[in-house]
Design a protein around this motif. Structure first.
Motif, mmCIF file in Angstrom:
data_model
loop_
_atom_site.group_PDB
_atom_site.id
_atom_site.type_symbol
_atom_site.label_atom_id
_atom_site.label_comp_id
_atom_site.label_asym_id
_atom_site.label_seq_id
_atom_site.Cartn_x
_atom_site.Cartn_y
_atom_site.Cartn_z
ATOM 1 N N LEU A 26 40.744 30.518 57.838
ATOM 2 C CA LEU A 26 41.692 31.635 57.780
ATOM 3 C C LEU A 26 41.281 32.742 56.810
ATOM 4 C CD1 LEU A 26 45.067 29.663 57.873
ATOM 5 C CD2 LEU A 26 43.919 30.840 59.759
ATOM 6 N N SER A 27 40.118 32.603 56.174
ATOM 7 C CA SER A 27 39.725 33.599 55.168
ATOM 8 C C SER A 27 39.393 34.962 55.776
ATOM 9 C CB SER A 27 38.529 33.088 54.360
ATOM 10 O OG SER A 27 37.402 32.916 55.205
ATOM 11 N N LYS A 28 39.157 35.005 57.075
ATOM 12 C CA LYS A 28 38.904 36.289 57.747
ATOM 13 C C LYS A 28 39.950 36.550 58.833
ATOM 14 C CE LYS A 28 34.022 36.397 56.615
ATOM 15 N NZ LYS A 28 32.611 36.407 57.092
ATOM 16 N N ASP A 29 41.133 36.006 58.602
ATOM 17 C CA ASP A 29 42.235 36.174 59.543
ATOM 18 C C ASP A 29 42.567 37.656 59.718
ATOM 19 O OD1 ASP A 29 44.537 34.157 60.716
ATOM 20 O OD2 ASP A 29 45.345 36.143 60.296
ATOM 21 N N SER A 30 43.052 38.011 60.876
ATOM 22 C CA SER A 30 43.389 39.413 61.144
ATOM 23 C C SER A 30 44.598 39.878 60.340
ATOM 24 C CB SER A 30 43.679 39.606 62.639
ATOM 25 O OG SER A 30 44.772 38.776 63.046
ATOM 26 N N SER A 31 45.420 38.938 59.887
ATOM 27 C CA SER A 31 46.619 39.290 59.121
ATOM 28 C C SER A 31 46.313 39.329 57.631
ATOM 29 C CB SER A 31 47.735 38.267 59.360
ATOM 30 O OG SER A 31 48.754 38.406 58.395
ATOM 31 N N PRO A 32 46.545 40.476 56.958
ATOM 32 C CA PRO A 32 46.336 40.518 55.508
ATOM 33 C C PRO A 32 47.291 39.593 54.766
ATOM 34 C CG PRO A 32 47.358 42.561 56.280
ATOM 35 C CD PRO A 32 46.962 41.781 57.489
ATOM 36 N N GLN A 33 48.445 39.261 55.370
ATOM 37 C CA GLN A 33 49.372 38.334 54.717
ATOM 38 C C GLN A 33 48.813 36.923 54.711
ATOM 39 O OE1 GLN A 33 53.012 39.004 56.863
ATOM 40 N NE2 GLN A 33 53.611 40.694 55.540
ATOM 41 N N VAL A 34 48.152 36.537 55.775
ATOM 42 C CA VAL A 34 47.503 35.228 55.804
ATOM 43 C C VAL A 34 46.389 35.188 54.760
ATOM 44 C CG1 VAL A 34 46.112 33.643 57.194
ATOM 45 C CG2 VAL A 34 48.087 34.801 58.219
ATOM 46 N N ARG A 35 45.581 36.254 54.699
ATOM 47 C CA ARG A 35 44.500 36.289 53.710
ATOM 48 C C ARG A 35 45.065 36.300 52.285
ATOM 49 N NH1 ARG A 35 42.771 40.423 57.080
ATOM 50 N NH2 ARG A 35 42.693 41.955 55.376
ATOM 51 N N ARG A 36 46.215 36.912 52.102
ATOM 52 C CA ARG A 36 46.904 36.861 50.792
ATOM 53 C C ARG A 36 47.135 35.411 50.390
ATOM 54 N NH1 ARG A 36 52.647 38.060 52.069
ATOM 55 N NH2 ARG A 36 52.705 35.809 52.421
ATOM 56 N N GLU A 37 47.620 34.605 51.325
ATOM 57 C CA GLU A 37 47.903 33.205 51.017
ATOM 58 C C GLU A 37 46.619 32.423 50.743
ATOM 59 O OE1 GLU A 37 50.839 31.601 50.464
ATOM 60 O OE2 GLU A 37 51.636 33.641 50.541
ATOM 61 N N VAL A 38 45.544 32.784 51.419
ATOM 62 C CA VAL A 38 44.255 32.145 51.128
ATOM 63 C C VAL A 38 43.853 32.444 49.687
ATOM 64 C CG1 VAL A 38 41.804 32.066 51.704
ATOM 65 C CG2 VAL A 38 43.506 32.222 53.539
ATOM 66 N N ALA A 39 44.010 33.695 49.265
ATOM 67 C CA ALA A 39 43.648 34.076 47.896
ATOM 68 C C ALA A 39 44.482 33.311 46.880
ATOM 69 C CB ALA A 39 43.835 35.586 47.706
ATOM 70 N N ILE A 40 45.790 33.221 47.104
ATOM 71 C CA ILE A 40 46.667 32.522 46.166
ATOM 72 C C ILE A 40 46.291 31.044 46.086
ATOM 73 C CG2 ILE A 40 49.056 31.771 45.809
ATOM 74 C CD1 ILE A 40 49.907 34.476 47.048
ATOM 75 N N ALA A 41 45.893 30.468 47.217
ATOM 76 C CA ALA A 41 45.532 29.048 47.252
ATOM 77 C C ALA A 41 44.271 28.754 46.448
ATOM 78 C CB ALA A 41 45.351 28.598 48.698
ATOM 79 N N LEU A 42 43.477 29.770 46.129
ATOM 80 C CA LEU A 42 42.244 29.581 45.359
ATOM 81 C C LEU A 42 42.498 29.514 43.859
ATOM 82 C CD1 LEU A 42 39.932 32.089 47.277
ATOM 83 C CD2 LEU A 42 40.018 29.589 47.515
ATOM 84 N N ARG A 43 43.722 29.798 43.441
ATOM 85 C CA ARG A 43 44.065 29.782 42.011
ATOM 86 C C ARG A 43 43.709 28.425 41.412
ATOM 87 N NH1 ARG A 43 49.044 27.998 39.614
ATOM 88 N NH2 ARG A 43 49.487 29.007 37.609
ATOM 89 N N ASN A 44 43.006 28.476 40.294
ATOM 90 C CA ASN A 44 42.617 27.275 39.536
ATOM 91 C C ASN A 44 41.636 26.371 40.266
ATOM 92 O OD1 ASN A 44 44.182 27.894 37.236
ATOM 93 N ND2 ASN A 44 46.011 27.073 38.222
ATOM 94 N N ASP A 45 41.076 26.845 41.379
ATOM 95 C CA ASP A 45 40.001 26.104 42.045
ATOM 96 C C ASP A 45 38.683 26.723 41.593
ATOM 97 O OD1 ASP A 45 38.087 24.972 43.690
ATOM 98 O OD2 ASP A 45 39.251 25.188 45.531
ATOM 99 N N ASN A 46 37.923 25.987 40.791
ATOM 100 C CA ASN A 46 36.696 26.536 40.198
ATOM 101 C C ASN A 46 35.430 26.110 40.947
ATOM 102 O OD1 ASN A 46 38.079 27.838 38.031
ATOM 103 N ND2 ASN A 46 38.321 25.842 37.041
ATOM 104 N N SER A 47 35.579 25.626 42.149
ATOM 105 C CA SER A 47 34.417 25.201 42.916
ATOM 106 C C SER A 47 33.636 26.412 43.425
ATOM 107 C CB SER A 47 34.853 24.340 44.104
ATOM 108 O OG SER A 47 35.584 25.129 45.034
ATOM 109 N N SER A 48 32.375 26.193 43.760
ATOM 110 C CA SER A 48 31.547 27.281 44.296
ATOM 111 C C SER A 48 32.066 27.715 45.662
ATOM 112 C CB SER A 48 30.081 26.845 44.382
ATOM 113 O OG SER A 48 29.957 25.699 45.217
ATOM 114 N N GLU A 49 32.652 26.772 46.420
ATOM 115 C CA GLU A 49 33.226 27.135 47.718
ATOM 116 C C GLU A 49 34.382 28.114 47.541
ATOM 117 O OE1 GLU A 49 32.754 24.069 46.636
ATOM 118 O OE2 GLU A 49 31.532 22.971 48.099
ATOM 119 N N ALA A 50 35.204 27.856 46.517
ATOM 120 C CA ALA A 50 36.329 28.751 46.254
ATOM 121 C C ALA A 50 35.838 30.136 45.844
ATOM 122 C CB ALA A 50 37.225 28.169 45.162
ATOM 123 N N GLU A 51 34.776 30.189 45.064
ATOM 124 C CA GLU A 51 34.211 31.482 44.655
ATOM 125 C C GLU A 51 33.742 32.271 45.874
ATOM 126 O OE1 GLU A 51 31.144 30.591 41.887
ATOM 127 O OE2 GLU A 51 32.492 29.568 40.488
#
Length: 1010
Positions: free
Chosen positions: A541-566
């Motif tokens: 969903l990181s390239k979803d057409s909806s900016p609201q969906v991508r917003r939620e992807v960004a919030i879900a990355l909080r405190n995830d320090n993995s290289s995948e999250a970066e």
């Protein structure tokens, strides 16, 4: 027999037609012809209200069934549970009666389906729920929010009486205060959501131990990292406690929709027309106080908005989530998401909200706006005639109708109570819809599914818990619901289907492919609860057409320090469009604890495009010190207009002190066409110690300062760097701007710099009157001493001496000084009559009485008496003369439409907030209802002096007070011995300076300010 029946039938028909004829001929009651007493009667309650034309309002219950309803909930049987606030603020309202047995929780029931409560029973009563501000019904358990506690009351035997009491949380401050603990709600995920306002301060467990957020941060308002009001989420067993948003003022209640999206209202500091509605972007900062220092919104900062309602929420600062909507002045209360189908389409799936200040129940239809939302206002119910209508909460009944509780009072806010006998519950529904609700049976999957689809939260809870307990046995029934065309039902089913371990991935896969963005958002929120599922969902969903969906992807990355999250964050950042603030703030939340790595990776990817709008915003928002060199470059070389560059200066304040000082020094050394502007704007952002020790900075200051003479910036820099050589210019600035805040601050600065010689030299010159006024406005002991010298110097002309005495009488400090002059026998007897007038207008009862004995004035001792309020409200006033009275007595502390001194609450719309009787009460006894944020304090200084005002900012290093006259002054905490709250109001009763008719005229003027 047949003829007898016929006769009876004919008589019945005649009787029906007779009754119909009487109804048709009955004249409608004209509300305006009713007496005040008649208007307050329950049978006339609907006459003062205006309902949306597509709906109908009926009176469900009223006194004596209930009084002063603060909050409510509706159970699955359609019964209304109400918390009462009869004992609200009993420690302040000394003259009000008290229920010694404590406040009540009552259950109101309509037994015959006619839309009117037939019975009222007491579920619980006790002093431990005095003025409870929240109630949630969960089957036979009830959660009650009442600072300092949150308690669970349980009815173990089904007799509608609480048998068991358990403490859930403790330590919440704001006791007997509407900025404390607020209501709990049951979320679609099976979790509890709740909040407290900015008096809540902290959250402790039942044993008084500090609680921590899931991230390990202690939950308090210390700024490390949380501030002010907060909103929380936890499991039903109170585990996995999270702070979902912070830095609200008084977020009275939270509402959660079926997708897990949170909505709140928030009150401004009274009178600033900044009441707001928030979409609560999870983990966001909502800007009531300065995030870094805790300074209040009144404290000057670079780039602050000219609009006070916007300035109020620090919306120009990086790291502040935007507001969904600002609604002006008000006292917002209950809020709910309407997910029923009974009401018209415009209200379905929308926020319904009560605001007691403007006497209104509203809906805010929401539309997508980039990664966030925008909203409009649709009124549902308005007290257009009855200003006592004070809606305190709104809930959805099992049939989809609304219930609105009405505190019913002449005033609201400031903890005032004008009525203790009344309270109402109104029902709102389409016309003719009966309140006919059957007690549900919820024992099978089918019954549970039906309950889960209910618009009523208590019913959904029963369905949810049964289905959850069934586990995989409920899958078939839930799968049918998941196949629904109604996305709300689909989302509710999805939360439960994904609780089945072996089915979770299947349904998540279906959800992330759903055409509805809200369902995809729900999938992300669910996946966050199961770490093993999260990254695959986010990648898809990181390239979803909806900016609201991508917003939620960004919030879900909080405190995830993995290289995948970066890598995911970089992908999201590259999709930023350069104008969507919601999206930008989501990126900032997602970058938490990994800004340094993200910035380097992003910069390598974006290349030279960092200096385009999308890149400049990310540089401005990220908190890593590596961005400072780019901020310097943007200020120095960017083609943006100067005003647009101010935000880059403000961004420096969100970085570490050593790196910030170094970057700023490189900035001010650069040559540019706007060198002076750069230097003057940059200097306040240096730390004081660094600037004071750096002669290079002082030289730049002197070279650039001249072109800014006469501005606020000039004055602040003279003060920051203690430039006593500029005293003459400061004195001229004070004289030129004597009627403004800058003039008062300039004069105060002269006193602080020990430049009284300039002031003394001006006495008996043409500007002496201005000087005397300024001395009275700055509320300073040194200023009072200078005024004393003028008063006691018989070489001065009498007019100047009298002017000085009047100026001394403007403040409590000045009046105390005047008393000491009289005690010492130094005041000429020819000035006694003028001193009496000063104390008559004082409003400080203790000082009036003291002066009474010294001046032998019975008038001062007795004060003024007026007719009772119930008689005053019947008197006619002259609005034009009332405005003149306001200008003479009130303008020194209050503003109307931007005119007057900005000290007390602004009164531009006070007529919308307070009924006539409440206006009289506020004027005659201002200590009865003090607006939150305007409570007075005395600062006891270590040097023995004392300062009185209200706190505008309370940071780690200083307290900034607003003093009488509107002057703001900072006091270092190292110099303060003690901070003592005042018992009464800073706002003195100016009624002593009026005749009764003038008081009536003043209220008539204030009443029409709407």
């Amino acid at each position: 027999m047949k003829s007898q029946l016929t006769g009876v039938l004919i008589l019945c028909i005649l009787f029906i037609f007779s009754c119909k004829n009487e109804v048709e001929q009955a004249e409608p009651v004209d509300y305006n012809t009713l007496t005040d007493q008649e208007k307050r009667m329950p049978e006339n309650a609907l006459l003062g209200l205006e309902t949306n034309p597509e709906l109908e309002t009926t009176l469900f219950a009223s006194e004596p069934m209930l009084v002063n309803p603060t909050n409510m909930d509706i159970d699955a049987r359609g019964r209304v549970w109400v918390t009462e606030g009869f004992n609200y603020r009993i420690q302040i309202h000394k003259n009000h009666p008290v229920k010694e047995e404590g406040d009540r929780i009552v259950i109101l029931e309509d037994e015959d389906g006619d839309g009117k409560a037939d019975t009222s029973k007491v579920f619980y009563q006790g002093t431990d729920i005095n003025s409870a501000l929240g109630i949630l019904v969960l089957g036979n358990r009830v959660i009650v929010s009442c600072s300092p506690l949150v308690i669970m009351l349980t009815d173990t035997d089904g007799d509608d009486k609480a048998d068991k009491k358990d403490i859930l949380f403790s330590g919440i401050q704001g006791i007997q205060h509407d900025h404390g603990a607020h209501a709990f709600v049951f979320g679609p995920d099976g979790k509890l959501y709740f909040n407290f306002g900015n008096s809540g301060e902290k959250l402790l467990d039942k044993d008084g131990n500090p609680l921590k957020d899931k991230t390990g941060a202690v939950i308090d308002n210390s700024g490390n990292p949380f501030r002010e009001g907060m909103v929380f989420r936890c499991n039903m067993d109170l585990s996995e406690l999270e702070v979902l948003g912070n830095n609200f003022r008084n977020n009275y209640e939270v509402a959660v929709d079926s997708y897990g999206t949170l909505w709140q209202s928030d009150n401004d500091d009274d009178g600033n027309q900044g009441v707001r509605i928030n979409y609560v972007m999870e983990y966001g900062n909502f800007g009531y106080k300065d995030e870094m220092t805790g300074a209040g919104w009144r404290s000057k900062r670079t780039g602050m908005s000219d609009s006070i309602p916007l300035r109020h929420w620090h919306l120009n600062d990086p790291g502040v989530v935007p507001n969904l909507l600002q609604t002006g002045a008000g006292s917002p209360t209950g809020i709910v998401l309407y997910e029923g189908s009974l009401l018209p389409n415009v209200f379905q799936g929308q926020i319904i909200h009560t605001d007691a200040g403007p006497n209104v129940v509203r809906s805010y239809p929401v539309k997508d706006d980039g990664a966030g939302y925008k909203a409009t206002i649709v009124n549902i119910l308005k007290g257009n005639k009855d200003q006592w209508f004070r809606p305190s909460d709104v809930c959805v009944a099992p049939d989809g109708s609304l219930m609105v509780s009405d505190w019913y009072d002449p005033g609201v806010g400031g903890h005032g109570v004008g009525d203790l006998k009344q309270g109402r519950i109104f029902r709102i529904a389409p016309k003719g819809k009966r309140y006919d609700i059957e007690t549900p049976t919820i024992k099978t999957e089918k019954e549970a599914i039906q309950a889960l689809q209910s618009p009523n939260m208590a019913t959904r809870y029963l369905g949810f818990t049964l289905l959850e307990s069934m586990g995989s046995k409920a899958e078939a029934a839930l799968k049918d619901m998941w196949s629904s065309s109604n996305p709300i039902f689909k989302a509710r089913a999805l939360w439960l289907l994904t609780k089945m371990d072996d089915k979770r991935q299947t349904y998540l896969n279906e959800a992330i492919g759903d055409k509805n963005a809200d369902i995809r958002i729900t999938a992300i929120r669910i996946a966050r609860n199961y770490p093993e599922t999260l990254n695959p969902v986010l990648k898809q969903l990181s390239k979803d057409s909806s900016p609201q969906v991508r917003r939620e992807v960004a919030i879900a990355l909080r405190n995830d320090n993995s290289s995948e999250a970066e890598d995911l964050w970089i992908d999201l950042a590259l999709q930023y469009d350069g104008k969507d603030r919601w999206y930008l703030e989501a990126l900032g939340i997602g970058a938490q604890n990994k800004s340094a790595k993200l910035y380097r990776k992003w910069l390598a990817k974006v290349g030279s495009k960092w200096n385009e709008k999308l890149g400049r915003d990310i540089v401005w928002r990220l908190r890593d010190d590596q961005t400072l060199d780019k901020l310097v470059e943007l200020i120095s070389t960017s083609p943006e207009p100067w005003d647009d560059k101010l935000r880059y200066f403000r961004a420096f304040d969100f970085h570490s002190e050593p790196a910030r000082n170094k970057a700023l020094l490189s900035l001010v050394k650069k040559d540019s066409k706007n060198k002076d502007q750069v230097v003057i704007t940059a200097l306040p952002h240096f730390s004081n110690d660094f600037a004071a020790k750096n002669p290079e900075i002082k030289n730049m200051l002197n070279a650039s300062l001249k072109s800014y003479q006469g501005t606020t910036e000039y004055l602040e820099l003279v003060k920051k760097f203690a430039l006593k050589s500029k005293a003459k210019e400061v004195f001229e600035l004070a004289l030129d701007s004597a009627q403004s805040q800058i003039g008062i601050e300039a004069f105060k600065l002269l006193i602080d710099m020990d430049k009284q010689d300039l002031i003394v030299a001006s006495i008996n010159k043409s500007n002496s009157g201005v000087v005397v006024d300024l001395l009275g406005n700055i509320d300073d002991w040194d200023a009072m001493n200078l005024l004393t010298d003028i008063i006691l110097d018989d070489s001065n002309d009498s007019e100047l001496r009298e002017h000085a005495l009047n100026s001394m009488g403007k403040s409590r400090r000045g009046q105390r000084k005047l008393i000491s002059i009289i005690e010492n026998g130094d005041l000429p007897t020819t000035m006694d009559s003028l001193a009496i007038k000063v104390f008559l207008a004082s409003g400080h009862e203790d000082l009036r009485k003291q002066a009474s004995g010294l001046l032998q004035s019975p008038e001062l001792a007795n004060g003024k008496t007026f007719s009772p309020i119930n008689q005053l409200v019947k008197m006619d006033g002259d609005v034009a003369n009332g405005e003149k009275v306001f200008q003479r007595t009130c303008v020194a502390c209050h503003q109307v439409n931007g005119k007057g001194i900005d000290f007390g609450p602004k009164l531009s719309e006070i007529g919308s907030k307070l009924a006539k009787s409440a206006l009289y009460k506020a004027i005659l006894d201002p200590s009865e209802a003090i607006s939150f944020g305007y409570e007075g304090v005395d600062l006891k200084m270590k040097d023995g002096s004392e300062v009185r005002g209200y706190i505008a900012s309370n940071t780690e290093n200083y307290i900034e007070l607003v003093l009488m006259g509107g002057l703001k002054n900072r006091y270092q905490k190292n110099d303060i011995q003690e901070t003592v709250p005042m018992d009464g109001s800073l706002m003195t009763s100016m009624a002593v300076a009026m005749e009764e008719q003038e008081l009536v005229d003043l209220v008539s003027y204030l009443e029409q300010l709407k």
